[in-house]
Design an enzyme around this catalytic site. Structure first.
Site, PDB file in Angstrom:
ATOM      1  N   GLU A  10      14.723 -16.765 146.952  1.00 28.91           N
ATOM      2  CA  GLU A  10      16.160 -16.619 146.721  1.00 28.91           C
ATOM      3  C   GLU A  10      16.503 -15.348 145.947  1.00 28.91           C
ATOM      4  O   GLU A  10      17.669 -15.000 145.816  1.00 28.91           O
ATOM      5  CB  GLU A  10      16.733 -17.856 146.017  1.00 28.91           C
ATOM      6  N   GLN A 100      15.477 -21.269 127.921  1.00 27.06           N
ATOM      7  CA  GLN A 100      14.393 -21.749 128.770  1.00 27.06           C
ATOM      8  C   GLN A 100      13.283 -20.713 128.934  1.00 27.06           C
ATOM      9  O   GLN A 100      12.138 -21.069 129.179  1.00 27.06           O
ATOM     10  CB  GLN A 100      14.952 -22.194 130.119  1.00 27.06           C
ATOM     11  N   HIS A 282      18.546 -29.674 140.451  1.00 24.12           N
ATOM     12  CA  HIS A 282      18.345 -28.694 139.391  1.00 24.12           C
ATOM     13  C   HIS A 282      17.196 -29.074 138.458  1.00 24.12           C
ATOM     14  O   HIS A 282      16.415 -28.217 138.040  1.00 24.12           O
ATOM     15  CB  HIS A 282      19.649 -28.496 138.613  1.00 24.12           C
ATOM     16  N   LEU A 283      17.070 -30.352 138.124  1.00 28.05           N
ATOM     17  CA  LEU A 283      15.938 -30.768 137.303  1.00 28.05           C
ATOM     18  C   LEU A 283      14.615 -30.517 138.020  1.00 28.05           C
ATOM     19  O   LEU A 283      13.614 -30.169 137.388  1.00 28.05           O
ATOM     20  CB  LEU A 283      16.052 -32.250 136.936  1.00 28.05           C
ATOM     21  N   ALA A 284      14.592 -30.691 139.332  1.00 28.02           N
ATOM     22  CA  ALA A 284      13.358 -30.460 140.090  1.00 28.02           C
ATOM     23  C   ALA A 284      12.846 -29.051 139.862  1.00 28.02           C
ATOM     24  O   ALA A 284      11.644 -28.819 139.665  1.00 28.02           O
ATOM     25  CB  ALA A 284      13.602 -30.710 141.576  1.00 28.02           C
ATOM     26  N   ASP A 285      13.741 -28.108 139.860  1.00 23.07           N
ATOM     27  CA  ASP A 285      13.388 -26.713 139.639  1.00 23.07           C
ATOM     28  C   ASP A 285      12.931 -26.489 138.194  1.00 23.07           C
ATOM     29  O   ASP A 285      11.920 -25.832 137.927  1.00 23.07           O
ATOM     30  CB  ASP A 285      14.613 -25.857 139.983  1.00 23.07           C
ATOM     31  N   GLN A 286      13.651 -27.071 137.238  1.00 22.99           N
ATOM     32  CA  GLN A 286      13.416 -26.763 135.831  1.00 22.99           C
ATOM     33  C   GLN A 286      12.254 -27.521 135.213  1.00 22.99           C
ATOM     34  O   GLN A 286      11.757 -27.143 134.145  1.00 22.99           O
ATOM     35  CB  GLN A 286      14.704 -26.997 135.048  1.00 22.99           C
ATOM     36  N   HIS A 307      15.295 -22.157 145.339  1.00 19.63           N
ATOM     37  CA  HIS A 307      15.033 -21.922 143.918  1.00 19.63           C
ATOM     38  C   HIS A 307      13.706 -22.561 143.516  1.00 19.63           C
ATOM     39  O   HIS A 307      12.870 -21.942 142.849  1.00 19.63           O
ATOM     40  CB  HIS A 307      16.178 -22.532 143.116  1.00 19.63           C
TER      41      HIS A 307
END
Length: 340
Positions: A10, A100, A282-286, A307
């Site tokens: 991305e 982060q 979003h949690l999956a990425d972070q 992402h």
């Protein structure tokens, strides 16, 4: 010197932030080219430059080409120095994304740290303070990363001016994070915040989201935020289950109706609740970085975003961590082993 292609996948700032984190922890220097090549304005913006300078400050790194607009950066890390640090983005750039970048290297250090980060706390295309505090950090605690955060001053896009204070203790024993099911529903809440704007906007937003989701009046929380240096508006839909809390957001901006802002968050919440996977997009990425630098684990999520796939590739450039993905009926299971 490891060469990272910033146009990968991305092509956003996450490649840079993840590379900085991993470089600090592993001690591996890197050069990144084509920084944010997939964005309308490529190169380093203020929040990215703050992340670079902050990372360099906490580990004594040598950098080259660290300037606004640069599409190339060389980063050679030194030894991580825990302690007290203050970083000012100087714009509405995301305090959460700078945090982060620094969080895991300091959490893995052998002494406590205190961070004060000034800038935007509620930004488009970035996790707002409430997502970090309510969804992200509780899962870090389950891994063994001991972090507390407080909002001392809200800062909305585009003016910024906000501030967060973060206390980081040396990590406890790190444990695998297993999130295959959500568990029973504990609480639901539709919150709409307005700063220096009519309270009626917040009321319209929570009512519209309630109608879309079919929730009760008791689950609505419109509120006026005091102390913000500018106008601002955010809708936060919080869904707490026994194993995980998710926060879905919509940001107010000029020319967009209150109903449209609420609808964007409500659609995300509705799609998540319609499925059975444990964590959202979003949690999956972070979660990938803390799990990779922790003790591994596994989770279920929806279809993987670009992402997330880009982050997996970046992590595997620095770490010998098997990351396996398996298709499920409605999404994907992701499994990580601990770094070797």
């Amino acid at each position: 010197m490891m060469i990272i292609d910033g146009s990968l996948g991305e092509g956003g700032g996450q490649i840079l932030r993840s590379s900085l984190t991993l470089s600090m922890v592993t001690g591996k220097p890197f050069a990144i080219e084509n920084i944010r090549a997939g964005r309308e304005k490529p190169g380093l913006m203020r929040q990215h430059l703050t992340a670079v300078k902050a990372a360099a400050a906490i580990c004594g790194a040598e950098t080259r080409h660290a300037e606004i607009g640069s599409t190339r950066l060389v980063f050679e890390p030194g030894r991580i120095a825990a302690g007290a640090h203050v970083f000012n983005i100087g714009s509405a750039g995301s305090t959460s994304l700078v945090l982060q970048t620094l969080l895991l290297p300091l959490a893995l250090a052998d002494a406590p740290s205190r961070l004060v980060i000034q800038g935007g706390t509620h930004n488009l295309a970035a996790p707002p303070f409430e997502f970090v505090a309510r969804a992200f950090l509780p899962l870090q605690a389950r891994i063994g990363f001991r972090v507390s955060i407080r909002l001392t001053r809200p800062g909305f896009f585009p003016a910024g001016g906000g501030e967060i204070v973060v206390e980081i203790e040396p990590s406890a024993k790190l444990e695998p994070l297993i999130l295959e099911t959500r568990g029973a529903l504990v609480r639901r809440r539709i919150e709409a915040q307005v700063a220096n704007l009519p309270f009626a906007i917040a009321r319209r937003e929570v009512v519209h989201a309630k109608e879309m989701l079919g929730w009760a009046d008791a689950e609505l929380a419109p509120c006026q935020i005091d102390g913000a240096p500018s106008t601002g508006n955010v809708v936060l839909i919080e869904v707490e289950h026994e194993a995980v809390t998710e926060v879905f957001t919509g940001f107010g901006r000029q020319g967009v109706s209150a109903e449209a802002v609420a609808a964007s968050a409500a659609r995300e919440a509705r799609d998540y609740l319609a499925g059975a996977h444990a964590i959202g997009l979003h949690l999956a990425d972070q979660l990938l970085l803390p799990m990779a630098l922790g003790a591994g684990g596994r989770f279920t999520t929806g279809p993987l975003s670009d992402h997330t796939r880009t982050n997996i590739t970046t992590i595997q450039r620095f770490l010998d961590v098997p990351i396996r993905t398996h298709s499920l009926a409605e999404g994907c299971a992701v499994e990580l082993l601990a770094a070797s």
